[in-house]
Design an enzyme around this catalytic site. Sequence first.
Site, short mmCIF file in Angstrom:
data_model
loop_
_atom_site.label_atom_id
_atom_site.label_comp_id
_atom_site.label_asym_id
_atom_site.label_seq_id
_atom_site.Cartn_x
_atom_site.Cartn_y
_atom_site.Cartn_z
N ASN A 129 0.85 -1.22 -0.07
CA ASN A 129 0.00 -0.15 0.21
C ASN A 129 0.82 1.17 -0.02
O ASN A 129 1.57 1.67 0.99
CB ASN A 129 -0.96 0.06 1.14
CG ASN A 129 -1.78 0.97 1.32
OD1 ASN A 129 -1.79 2.25 0.51
ND2 ASN A 129 -2.41 1.22 2.58
N LYS A 155 0.20 4.12 -0.27
CA LYS A 155 -0.42 5.33 0.46
C LYS A 155 -0.13 6.64 -0.43
O LYS A 155 -0.20 6.61 -1.80
CB LYS A 155 0.00 5.50 1.96
CG LYS A 155 -0.07 4.27 2.82
CD LYS A 155 0.12 4.44 3.97
CE LYS A 155 -0.03 3.06 4.92
NZ LYS A 155 0.15 3.12 6.25
N HIS A 183 -9.52 1.10 5.15
CA HIS A 183 -8.13 1.22 5.76
C HIS A 183 -8.28 2.09 7.10
O HIS A 183 -9.07 3.13 7.22
CB HIS A 183 -6.78 1.91 4.80
CG HIS A 183 -5.73 1.99 5.46
ND1 HIS A 183 -5.07 2.87 6.26
CD2 HIS A 183 -4.72 0.99 5.20
CE1 HIS A 183 -3.89 2.49 6.68
NE2 HIS A 183 -3.73 1.17 5.91
N GLU A 186 -6.95 4.55 8.35
CA GLU A 186 -6.35 6.01 7.90
C GLU A 186 -7.57 6.66 7.41
O GLU A 186 -7.67 7.71 7.73
CB GLU A 186 -5.04 6.17 7.25
CG GLU A 186 -3.95 5.79 7.73
CD GLU A 186 -2.70 5.24 6.94
OE1 GLU A 186 -2.68 5.34 5.68
OE2 GLU A 186 -1.84 4.80 7.57
N GLU A 201 -5.00 -5.03 10.53
CA GLU A 201 -4.00 -3.94 10.67
C GLU A 201 -4.16 -3.25 12.21
O GLU A 201 -5.09 -2.24 12.17
CB GLU A 201 -3.96 -2.89 9.58
CG GLU A 201 -3.64 -3.39 8.47
CD GLU A 201 -3.11 -2.46 7.16
OE1 GLU A 201 -2.19 -2.80 6.52
OE2 GLU A 201 -3.91 -1.45 7.12
N GLY A 248 2.80 2.02 10.87
CA GLY A 248 3.62 3.33 10.93
C GLY A 248 4.43 3.67 11.90
O GLY A 248 5.13 4.64 12.01
N SER A 256 3.77 -2.04 10.18
CA SER A 256 5.36 -2.24 10.65
C SER A 256 5.84 -3.61 10.17
O SER A 256 6.81 -4.01 10.61
CB SER A 256 5.58 -1.88 12.04
OG SER A 256 5.08 -0.78 12.12
P1 13P Z 1 3.23 0.37 7.74
O1 13P Z 1 3.66 -1.02 7.00
O2 13P Z 1 3.77 1.52 7.21
O3 13P Z 1 3.10 0.18 9.12
O4 13P Z 1 1.68 0.54 7.32
C1 13P Z 1 0.71 -0.73 7.24
C2 13P Z 1 -0.36 -0.30 6.34
O5 13P Z 1 -0.91 0.73 6.97
C3 13P Z 1 -0.69 -1.14 5.23
O6 13P Z 1 -1.89 -0.59 4.88
#
Ligand code: 13P
Length: 255
Positions: free
Chosen positions: A10, A12, A96, A98, A168, A174, A214
């Site tokens: 992803n 982002k 997601h 976010e 997740e 992150g 992560s």
């Molecule tokens: P990270 O791997 O940067 O922690 O992000 C995970 C994520 O949100 C994948 O959709």
Amino acid sequence: MTRTPLLAGNWKMHGTRQEAVALAQKLAETIGRVPGREVVVAPPFTALECVGRAIAGTQIRLGAQNVHWEPKGAYTGEIATAMLSEAGCTYVIIGHSERRQHFGETDETVNRRLHAALAAELVPIVCVGETLAERDADATAAVIERQVASGLAGASSAQIARCVIAYEPVWAIGTGVTATPGQAQEVHHAIRRQLVGLASDTTAGRVRILYGGSVKAANIDALMAEPDIDGALVGGASLDAAEFTRIVRYEEKEG
Ligand code: 13P
């Protein structure tokens, strides 16, 4: 029941078209053909088409990061299934954390997006995950159960079989703090048990459940060793070609 492992990146809100193509070209070389794996990259909307060209002829598939439920209309800033399919997408990330945290995504809108994706033959990657406060309050199981039940509401057993679920934990995204393989396995196992009730044994055995939060080259092998972890949804580490390549090639000892 064997499930083909799925490793998804992803990206982002990272990558101009130029940057995205450069990354995709590297991945096409390093992981364009990896037997026994499915690989997906989800770049920003503007880079879908050029990344699609860069990975054409490889086994890497294209995913989008969101989709709206209506086929067209006055929905500024949203994107429709036909637009994603036309750009070459076969997967779409839905719900997601976010989007839930920053853009008002709810269990109900996740479900509407899911049905649109299924109707358009896109494979939905439905994201669920608890916050740190919820984990600390011992609410993880209840939160995940609610998100899975409402996210998949109204989907038939056959439709659920086509879905991918991504667990997740919000506190692991992150942050550099990964759930331990044991913590992730516990939630993945609970999700699979829930799928037995929502669909059937066979369907529950088919659905890929990805871990995200992560994920790195350094922890992928241990995560993938767990029986109910069928792949990963990778954020930051998917922007680094060498790192994502190693993640896709988990288990394979690099010499
Ligand atoms: P990270 O791997 O940067 O922690 O992000 C995970 C994520 O949100 C994948 O959709």
